[in-house]
Design a protein around this motif. Structure first.
Motif, PDB file in Angstrom:
ATOM      1  N   VAL A  45       0.868  -1.177   0.000  1.00  0.00           N
ATOM      2  CA  VAL A  45       0.000   0.000   0.000  1.00  0.00           C
ATOM      3  C   VAL A  45       0.902   1.225   0.000  1.00  0.00           C
ATOM      4  CG1 VAL A  45      -1.892  -1.151   1.227  1.00  0.00           C
ATOM      5  CG2 VAL A  45      -0.167   0.098   2.523  1.00  0.00           C
ATOM      6  N   SER A  46       0.319   2.395  -0.222  1.00  0.00           N
ATOM      7  CA  SER A  46       1.129   3.606  -0.159  1.00  0.00           C
ATOM      8  C   SER A  46       1.489   3.903   1.295  1.00  0.00           C
ATOM      9  CB  SER A  46       0.377   4.788  -0.779  1.00  0.00           C
ATOM     10  OG  SER A  46      -0.696   5.159   0.038  1.00  0.00           O
ATOM     11  N   ARG A  47       2.419   4.801   1.489  1.00  0.00           N
ATOM     12  CA  ARG A  47       2.850   5.133   2.849  1.00  0.00           C
ATOM     13  C   ARG A  47       1.768   5.864   3.634  1.00  0.00           C
ATOM     14  NH1 ARG A  47       8.395   7.313   0.784  1.00  0.00           N
ATOM     15  NH2 ARG A  47       6.975   8.997   0.414  1.00  0.00           N
ATOM     16  N   MET A  48       0.875   6.579   2.954  1.00  0.00           N
ATOM     17  CA  MET A  48      -0.135   7.369   3.647  1.00  0.00           C
ATOM     18  C   MET A  48      -0.994   6.520   4.591  1.00  0.00           C
ATOM     19  SD  MET A  48      -2.936  10.071   2.156  1.00  0.00           S
ATOM     20  CE  MET A  48      -1.703  10.906   1.207  1.00  0.00           C
ATOM     21  N   PRO A  49      -1.588   5.404   4.138  1.00  0.00           N
ATOM     22  CA  PRO A  49      -2.371   4.606   5.085  1.00  0.00           C
ATOM     23  C   PRO A  49      -1.506   4.016   6.202  1.00  0.00           C
ATOM     24  CG  PRO A  49      -2.482   3.620   2.889  1.00  0.00           C
ATOM     25  CD  PRO A  49      -1.708   4.889   2.777  1.00  0.00           C
ATOM     26  N   ALA A  50      -0.266   3.673   5.894  1.00  0.00           N
ATOM     27  CA  ALA A  50       0.609   3.110   6.925  1.00  0.00           C
ATOM     28  C   ALA A  50       0.860   4.139   8.024  1.00  0.00           C
ATOM     29  CB  ALA A  50       1.922   2.644   6.313  1.00  0.00           C
ATOM     30  N   TYR A  51       1.075   5.388   7.658  1.00  0.00           N
ATOM     31  CA  TYR A  51       1.254   6.435   8.662  1.00  0.00           C
ATOM     32  C   TYR A  51      -0.040   6.671   9.437  1.00  0.00           C
ATOM     33  CZ  TYR A  51       5.991   7.774   7.408  1.00  0.00           C
ATOM     34  OH  TYR A  51       7.356   7.779   7.225  1.00  0.00           O
ATOM     35  N   ALA A  52      -1.187   6.597   8.754  1.00  0.00           N
ATOM     36  CA  ALA A  52      -2.475   6.768   9.445  1.00  0.00           C
ATOM     37  C   ALA A  52      -2.700   5.635  10.444  1.00  0.00           C
ATOM     38  CB  ALA A  52      -3.614   6.827   8.429  1.00  0.00           C
ATOM     39  N   TRP A  53      -2.400   4.396  10.041  1.00  0.00           N
ATOM     40  CA  TRP A  53      -2.548   3.254  10.955  1.00  0.00           C
ATOM     41  C   TRP A  53      -1.626   3.415  12.154  1.00  0.00           C
ATOM     42  CZ3 TRP A  53      -1.646  -0.424   6.297  1.00  0.00           C
ATOM     43  CH2 TRP A  53      -2.812  -0.485   5.524  1.00  0.00           C
ATOM     44  N   HIS A  54      -0.400   3.865  11.907  1.00  0.00           N
ATOM     45  CA  HIS A  54       0.565   4.041  12.988  1.00  0.00           C
ATOM     46  C   HIS A  54       0.072   5.098  13.977  1.00  0.00           C
ATOM     47  CE1 HIS A  54       4.352   5.545  14.841  1.00  0.00           C
ATOM     48  NE2 HIS A  54       4.538   4.246  14.977  1.00  0.00           N
ATOM     49  N   ALA A  55      -0.463   6.190  13.473  1.00  0.00           N
ATOM     50  CA  ALA A  55      -0.977   7.248  14.349  1.00  0.00           C
ATOM     51  C   ALA A  55      -2.157   6.738  15.172  1.00  0.00           C
ATOM     52  CB  ALA A  55      -1.390   8.466  13.523  1.00  0.00           C
ATOM     53  N   ARG A  56      -3.062   5.980  14.542  1.00  0.00           N
ATOM     54  CA  ARG A  56      -4.204   5.424  15.287  1.00  0.00           C
ATOM     55  C   ARG A  56      -3.728   4.476  16.363  1.00  0.00           C
ATOM     56  NH1 ARG A  56      -7.994   3.300  10.666  1.00  0.00           N
ATOM     57  NH2 ARG A  56      -8.699   1.956  12.340  1.00  0.00           N
TER      58      ARG A  56
END
Length: 58
Positions: free
Chosen positions: A12-23
């Motif tokens: 996946v792109s990095r954007m969802p990975a950063y969103a998951w990490h923040a959550r």
């Protein structure tokens, strides 16, 4: 594992990975559970659709 590593591993792109990490960082594992999908339901799932109806591409 860093968000970019997760993104590569899950393709996946990095954007969802950063969103998951923040959550995860803000609320733990329980915040990562799937939520109800938003938006309009697919046509075949709408009330009143004939049984077995699948939308056709235009």
């Amino acid at each position: 594992m860093t968000p970019p590593q997760v993104a590569r591993r899950l393709r996946v792109s990095r954007m969802p990975a950063y969103a998951w990490h923040a959550r995860w960082r803000n609320g733990g594992v329980t915040t990562l559970r799937s939520k109800r999908q938003r938006g309009r339901p697919p046509r075949a799932d709408r009330p009143g659709s004939p049984p077995g109806h699948t939308p056709t591409a235009r």
